[in-house]
Design a protein around this motif. Structure first.
Motif, PDB file in Angstrom:
ATOM      1  N   GLY A 294       0.794  -1.225   0.000  1.00 16.88           N
ATOM      2  CA  GLY A 294       0.000   0.000   0.000  1.00 16.88           C
ATOM      3  C   GLY A 294       0.829   1.278   0.000  1.00 16.88           C
ATOM      4  O   GLY A 294       0.277   2.364   0.057  1.00 16.88           O
TER       5      GLY A 294
ATOM      6  N   GLN B 213       0.109   3.728  -3.120  1.00 17.61           N
ATOM      7  CA  GLN B 213      -1.145   4.397  -3.440  1.00 17.61           C
ATOM      8  C   GLN B 213      -1.021   5.914  -3.341  1.00 17.61           C
ATOM      9  O   GLN B 213      -1.744   6.638  -4.011  1.00 17.61           O
TER      10      GLN B 213
ATOM     11  N   ASN C 137       0.947   6.798  -6.686  1.00 17.34           N
ATOM     12  CA  ASN C 137       0.171   6.624  -7.908  1.00 17.34           C
ATOM     13  C   ASN C 137      -0.901   7.666  -8.100  1.00 17.34           C
ATOM     14  O   ASN C 137      -1.512   7.742  -9.157  1.00 17.34           O
TER      15      ASN C 137
ATOM     16  N   ARG D 111       0.816  -1.099 -17.506  1.00 21.78           N
ATOM     17  CA  ARG D 111      -0.035   0.074 -17.747  1.00 21.78           C
ATOM     18  C   ARG D 111      -1.511  -0.298 -17.674  1.00 21.78           C
ATOM     19  O   ARG D 111      -2.345   0.497 -17.305  1.00 21.78           O
ATOM     20  N   ARG D 112      -1.815  -1.561 -18.020  1.00 24.43           N
ATOM     21  CA  ARG D 112      -3.226  -1.916 -18.183  1.00 24.43           C
ATOM     22  C   ARG D 112      -3.842  -2.606 -16.975  1.00 24.43           C
ATOM     23  O   ARG D 112      -5.057  -2.693 -16.865  1.00 24.43           O
ATOM     24  N   ARG D 113      -3.026  -3.116 -16.069  1.00 25.86           N
ATOM     25  CA  ARG D 113      -3.641  -3.911 -15.007  1.00 25.86           C
ATOM     26  C   ARG D 113      -4.058  -3.051 -13.815  1.00 25.86           C
ATOM     27  O   ARG D 113      -3.624  -1.907 -13.677  1.00 25.86           O
ATOM     28  N   ASP D 114      -4.927  -3.642 -12.971  1.00 27.23           N
ATOM     29  CA  ASP D 114      -5.356  -2.963 -11.752  1.00 27.23           C
ATOM     30  C   ASP D 114      -4.231  -2.975 -10.727  1.00 27.23           C
ATOM     31  O   ASP D 114      -3.488  -3.947 -10.631  1.00 27.23           O
ATOM     32  N   TYR D 115      -4.140  -1.927  -9.956  1.00 24.95           N
ATOM     33  CA  TYR D 115      -3.252  -1.963  -8.795  1.00 24.95           C
ATOM     34  C   TYR D 115      -3.916  -2.777  -7.696  1.00 24.95           C
ATOM     35  O   TYR D 115      -5.131  -2.753  -7.544  1.00 24.95           O
ATOM     36  N   GLU D 116      -3.112  -3.493  -6.961  1.00 26.88           N
ATOM     37  CA  GLU D 116      -3.722  -4.382  -5.976  1.00 26.88           C
ATOM     38  C   GLU D 116      -3.983  -3.705  -4.644  1.00 26.88           C
ATOM     39  O   GLU D 116      -4.752  -4.208  -3.840  1.00 26.88           O
ATOM     40  N   ASN D 117      -3.325  -2.608  -4.407  1.00 28.58           N
ATOM     41  CA  ASN D 117      -3.595  -1.922  -3.149  1.00 28.58           C
ATOM     42  C   ASN D 117      -3.354  -0.428  -3.290  1.00 28.58           C
ATOM     43  O   ASN D 117      -2.562  -0.020  -4.073  1.00 28.58           O
TER      44      ASN D 117
END
Lengths: 535, 306
Positions: free
Chosen positions: A378, A381, A384, A529-535
Motif C-alpha cells: 500500500g 497508493q 500513484n 499500464r493496463r492492469r489494476d493496482y492491488e492496493n
C-alpha cells in the motif's frame, strides 16, 4: 511454562499456512539430491572416471567451490559427498532462512502476532517456539526422506551410517542457520533487515570456509558453515559437526528467547532512531527509491567486491597444474605449461562469471520486485495518485535495478582482476575480464526482463523467475559434474557463452537473447499500464 | 469551465473475477461542492474511489474527472487532485517530516508556512520514523500533505477512522476551510454524523449500487431521531402527533415510551413532552445501520409486492 502455552496450536497454523512452500522445497531439495545419488554410479562408477574427477576436485578452484578432497582412496560415494555437501548446505540455509523470517518477523509485521498474543490465551514465547518447531519439522522431514532415499540409492562405497549422517547433517546445518535467523528477528524490527543480517552472517561464514579450505583446512572449523565439510562422510563418518550444529541452534534459540522476552511487540532490540524533520532531497519516485535502497545497494557492492577479492586471492593456486610431473613439463615445455595454466585460470574466470552474474541478477531483481511489494503493502497508493505515469514508475525501478546489477557485476569482476592478477606472476590481460563481463550482459538483461514481464502481467507468479535463475545456475554450474546431456545444458542461457573468456563472444546468441528480452520487457510494460493496482 | 462537473460517474461497473464489486454507481460532484459518500463496509466506496483515481480499471460505465477519462488521462488529472486513503501505509524508513515533503514535491507543491501550521495543529512529531507511527499518526501525515496541497479536488476515503475526536474536529474545520475557498471535496465515510455535519450532498451506496442521492434537506426523512422518555403524566396523545413513528409504550400508564420523530417536528414533540413533566429523556440520531436496515426492509417489501 505458561509463556509457551498454545505453541502447538500455532505450529499447526504455521504448517497449514506454509505446507505448500515446504512441500515444494522438500520435493526439489530432497528429490534432486536423491535423483543425483541414484544416477551417480553411472557417472562416476569406474576407477578411471573417479580418478579423472578427483583430479579436478583436488585443484584449488574446486576446493574453493566445493571444499577439499582429503582422502586418498576414493569411491563413487565419496565423490558424491564432496560434490554435494557444500552445495546442498547452501540451499538448506536459504530454505530455512525463508521459513524462519516468514514465521517470525514476517508474521509479526502482518499484525498476526499482535492479534494472537493480545487477544488470546497464548504464551508470549509461543510464536517464537512455533517458528523453531516448524523448522524442526521441515528439516526433520528432509532428513528422513533423504536418508531413506540415500539408503535406497545404495551407491558403491556408501554405508548406512554415512547415508544418514549426510541427510542429518544437511538438515542440521539448515536448522542451525534458521535458529540464528530467529535470533536476528529479535534484533531488528522488519523482515527486510532480518534478511540482510541473515545473508551477511551466511556470507561471512561462507567466505571464511572458502579461504580456509584453500589455505589450511584445519581453520575451516572456525566457520559454522565449514563444519558441514568436517563430517568426512563415507570416510570416517564424523558426527561431531551435527552436535555442533545442534548446540549452535539451541544456543541461538536460547538467546532469541531472552531477547524476545525483553522486547516489545513490533519492535526490535536495536532501537529505531529518530530522523530529520525536513527533506529537500526526496523529490519523487526516483529519489525515493534511491533513498530506500541505498544501504542495501551499498551492502551488495561491498559484499560482492569482498567475494571477488576472495576468489581473486586463490588465482595463483588455481593456475598450478594438478598433474605437474616432470615428464609433462618436459613434453609441454615452459610456454606450453604456461598456456595450459592460463587456460585453467580463464575457465575458472568463466565459472566465476556465472556465479557473479547470478548474484548480480538477484541484486537488481530484488529492486524491481520492490515495485510490486510496495504496491501490495500500500505504499504506492500515495505515489500513484500524484502526476507520475505508470511507465515512469516502472522505468524508475527497472533502470535502478538494471544499473545496480551491471555495476555490481562490473565491480566484482574488477576486484577479482585486481586481486587475482596481483597473485599471478603472469597476469591475465584485462580484455578477458571485459569479455566475460560483456558476455554476461545479455543473460542479465534476459532475466530482468522475465521479471518485468511477470510484474506487469502476472505479478503473483513473479517468484518463477527465481526458479528459472536457480535452474540455469544449477545446470551450468553443476551440469558438467553430473554429465548432464547437452540438450539440457542448452536450456541455461549461460550455456551459450560457456567458452568465454577463452574464446570470443558468439554474436548470434547475443542477438536472440536481447531480442527475447526486449519482447518480454515490452509485454511487461504494456501489462503494467493496463492492469489494476492491488492496493 | 466553471459549470463543468468535477467528478462525473455514471453506470459504473467493476468486477473482480466473478465478484461484482460495483454494479451501478452514479456520482456527480459540482465545483465547490462537498459530496458525502456513505455506505457500510464492503459496499464499494473504496472501489469507486480507486476507479476515480485510475488505480483500477472500470469494467463498464464511465468515470470522468475534470471532464477527462480517469483511466487514460490519470496523470493530467492527478496534477489537480489530492487524495488521502483510509489505510495509510508509509515507507517505514522515512520520518513523518520527510514523507510530507516527499508527497508535496511529488504533487509539484512546496512546504509552506501552511504546512508548518498544520503540523502544529495536528500535533505530529515529524522527526519519528513512519514505522513507529500509529494508524492515526500515519493518517495525519497524509492529511497534512493533502491539506497543504493547493489543488481543486480533494478526495478523502474514510480519513478519520484512526483519529481521536479532537483531531477529527480539526479535520472537519480544515475541510470547511477548503469549501470556503471554493474547492471541491469528495468525502467517503461510514459515519453518518460526520457526513451530516459537513456535506452539501450525500450519496448512499449499498452492495455496489448508489441507492440514494440528494441534499441533506431532501433526505430529512432519513434523519429521524430515536427518543426514549419517561414522564409523570400519560403520553397517550403522542399517537395523534404528526412526525411520530414506531411508537411503543413501555407500561400500561403510558408514561414511558420509545418512538422516532422527524427532525423538523422535534420542537413541537419536545414541547408536548415537557408539558407532561419529563423525568428521563434520551434522544439518539439514527445510526447508519438503522438506515440500511430500512433499505433492506424496503427491498424485501418490494419483492413481496412484485
Amino acid at each position: 511454562m505458561a509463556q509457551y502455552t498454545q505453541t502447538f496450536a500455532l505450529l499447526k497454523a504455521n504448517l497449514k499456512r506454509d505446507w505448500l512452500k515446504i512441500v515444494v522445497w522438500l520435493v526439489v531439495l530432497a528429490g534432486i539430491f536423491i535423483a543425483v545419488a541414484a544416477k551417480f554410479q553411472g557417472i562416476y562408477g569406474t576407477h578411471n572416471q573417479i580418478q579423472t574427477i578427483a583430479q579436478t576436485l583436488r585443484s584449488s578452484a574446486m576446493k574453493s567451490l566445493f571444499g577439499p578432497l582429503t582422502h586418498a582412496s576414493l569411491n563413487t560415494a565419496i565423490i558424491f559427498a564432496t560434490e554435494m555437501a557444500v552445495f546442498w548446505a547452501i540451499f538448506m540455509v536459504i530454505f530455512n532462512y525463508s521459513l524462519a523470517v516468514g514465521a517470525s518477523r514476517g508474521q509479526e509485521e502482518s499484525g498476526l502476532t499482535e492479534m494472537v498474543l493480545g487477544g488470546h490465551p497464548v504464551g508470549r514465547l509461543a510464536p517464537l517456539s512455533a517458528a523453531a518447531l516448524e523448522l524442526l519439522v521441515a528439516d526433520g522431514l528432509f532428513a528422513i526422506i533423504t536418508g531413506i532415499g540415500m539408503t535406497l540409492a545404495n551407491m558403491p562405497g556408501s554405508d548406512g551410517s554415512g547415508d544418514w549422517l549426510f541427510a542429518i547433517s544437511l538438515a542440521a546445518v539448515g536448522w542451525a542457520f534458521g535458529m540464528v535467523s530467529l535470533l536476528f528477528s529479535q534484533l531488528v524490527a522488519d523482515s527486510h533487515n532480518v534478511a540482510i543480517y541473515n545473508y551477511a552472517f551466511f556470507g561471512v561464514t561462507y567466505l571464511v570456509r572458502m579461504m580456509t579450505d584453500v589455505s589450511n583446512p584445519d581453520y575451516t572449523w572456525w566457520s559454522p558453515f565449514g563444519w558441514i565439510e568436517k563430517t568426512n562422510i563415507f570416510i570416517s563418518n564424523n558426527w561431531l559437526p551435527v552436535w555442533l550444529f545442534i548446540i549452535l541452534g539451541i544456543a541461538a534459540f536460547a538467546v532469541a528467547v531472552v531477547l524476545n522476552v525483553n522486547r516489545d511487540i513490533d519492535a526490535g532490540i536495536i532501537q529505531v532512531r529518530g530522523g530529520k524533520r525536513r527533506s529537500g532531497f526526496l523529490r519523487g519516485p526516483a529519489t525515493l527509491l534511491f533513498w530506500n535502497q541505498r544501504s542495501v545497494s551499498l551492502f551488495w557492492l561491498i559484499g560482492m567486491a569482498l567475494l571477488g577479492t576472495s576468489y581473486g586471492s586463490v588465482f595463483n593456486s588455481i593456475g598450478k597444474l594438478v598433474n605437474d610431473s616432470p615428464v609433462i613439463k618436459q613434453v609441454l615445455g615452459q610456454s606450453g605449461v604456461r598456456a595450459l595454466e592460463k587456460n585453467q585460470i580463464l575457465s575458472f574466470v568463466g565459472i566465476l562469471g556465472i556465479i557473479f552474474t547470478v548474484l548480480a541478477i538477484i541484486s537488481g531483481a530484488m529492486v524491481i520486485n520492490h515495485l510490486y511489494t510496495e504496491e501490495r503493502q500500500g505504499y504506492l497508493q500515495l505515489v500513484n495518485t500524484t502526476p507520475h505515469s505508470r511507465y515512469y514508475l516502472l522505468t524508475t525501478y527497472v533502470l535502478y535495478g538494471a544499473i545496480l546489477s551491471v555495476v555490481v557485476l562490473f565491480a566484482t569482476m574488477m576486484t577479482t582482476m585486481a586481486v587475482g592478477n596481483a597473485t599471478l606472476s603472469h597476469p591475465l590481460a584485462i580484455k578477458y575480464y571485459y569479455r566475460i563481463f560483456a558476455a554476461m550482459l545479455p543473460v542479465l538483461a534476459l532475466f530482468l526482463s522475465i521479471l518485468v514481464c511477470f510484474i506487469g502481467v502476472m505479478p503473483r507468479l513473479r517468484s518463477i523467475v527465481w526458479i528459472l535463475l536457480g535452474g540455469a545456475f544449477i545446470i551450468s554450474y553443476f551440469g558438467r559434474l553430473i554429465n548432464l546431456p547437452n540438450w539440457a545444458m542448452k536450456i541455461s542461457p549461460f550455456y551459450w557463452f560457456n567458452k568465454v573468456p577463452i574464446r570470443e563472444i558468439n554474436g548470434e546468441p547475443v542477438v536472440w537473447m536481447l531480442a527475447i528480452a526486449v519482447v518480454l520487457m515490452v509485454i511487461g510494460y504494456v501489462g503494467y499500464r493496463r492492469r489494476d493496482y492491488e492496493n | 469551465m466553471n459549470s463543468q462537473l468535477v467528478v462525473e460517474v455514471s453506470g459504473l461497473k467493476k468486477s473482480f473475477g466473478k465478484f461484482e464489486a460495483l454494479k451501478d454507481v452514479n456520482l456527480t460532484l459540482h465545483p465547490g461542492e462537498l459530496l458525502g459518500f456513505i455506505g457500510p463496509n464492503g459496499a464499494g466506496k473504496s472501489t469507486t474511489i480507486r476507479v476515480i483515481l485510475g488505480l483500477i480499471k472500470a469494467t463498464g460505465g464511465s468515470a470522468k474527472v475534470f471532464g477527462k477519462n480517469v483511466w487514460k488521462d490519470s496523470v493530467v488529472i492527478h496534477k489537480d487532485l489530492a487524495y488521502v486513503p483510509g489505510d495509510v501505509y508509509l515507507w517505514p524508513n522515512l520520518t513523518g517530516g520527510q514523507t510530507i515533503d516527499l508527497l508535496l514535491h511529488m504533487s509539484g507543491q512546496k512546504h509552506t508556512k501552511r504546512t508548518d501550521d498544520l503540523i502544529k495543529e495536528f500535533k505530529l512529531d515529524t522527526s519519528k520514523k513512519n514505522r513507529t507511527y500509529s494508524k492515526g499518526n500515519r493518517q495525519k501525515v497524509a492529511l497534512i500533505a493533502a491539506f497543504s496541497t493547493d489543488v481543486s479536488l480533494y478526495i478523502f476515503d474514510e480519513p478519520t477512522s484512526g483519529l481521536d475526536p479532537l483531531n477529527e474536529l480539526i479535520f472537519q474545520q480544515k475541510v470547511k476551510q477548503l469549501k470556503d475557498s471554493g474547492k471541491s471535496v469528495l468525502l467517503s465515510s461510514h459515519i453518518l454524523s460526520e457526513v451530516e455535519k459537513m456535506c452539501d450532498t450525500i450519496s448512499i451506496i449499498r452492495e455496489g449500487k448508489v441507492i440514494e442521492t440528494g441534499s441533506l434537506e431532501s433526505m430529512q426523512h432519513l434523519t429521524r431521531n430515536a427518543v426514549t422518555v419517561k414522564t409523570a403524566k400519560s403520553l397517550g396523545a403522542l399517537q395523534k402527533m404528526t412526525g411520530v413513528y414506531q411508537l411503543n409504550f413501555k407500561n400500561d400508564q403510558q408514561t414511558a415510551a420509545e418512538f422516532s420523530v422527524d427532525s423538523d417536528q422535534i420542537g413541537s414533540v419536545m414541547a408536548f413532552l415537557s408539558q407532561n413533566q419529563i423525568l428521563q429523556l434520551k434522544t439518539t440520531p439514527p445510526t447508519l445501520e438503522d438506515l440500511f436496515l430500512r433499505y433492506y426492509h424496503a427491498d424485501n417489501e418490494q419483492k413481496v409486492g412484485e
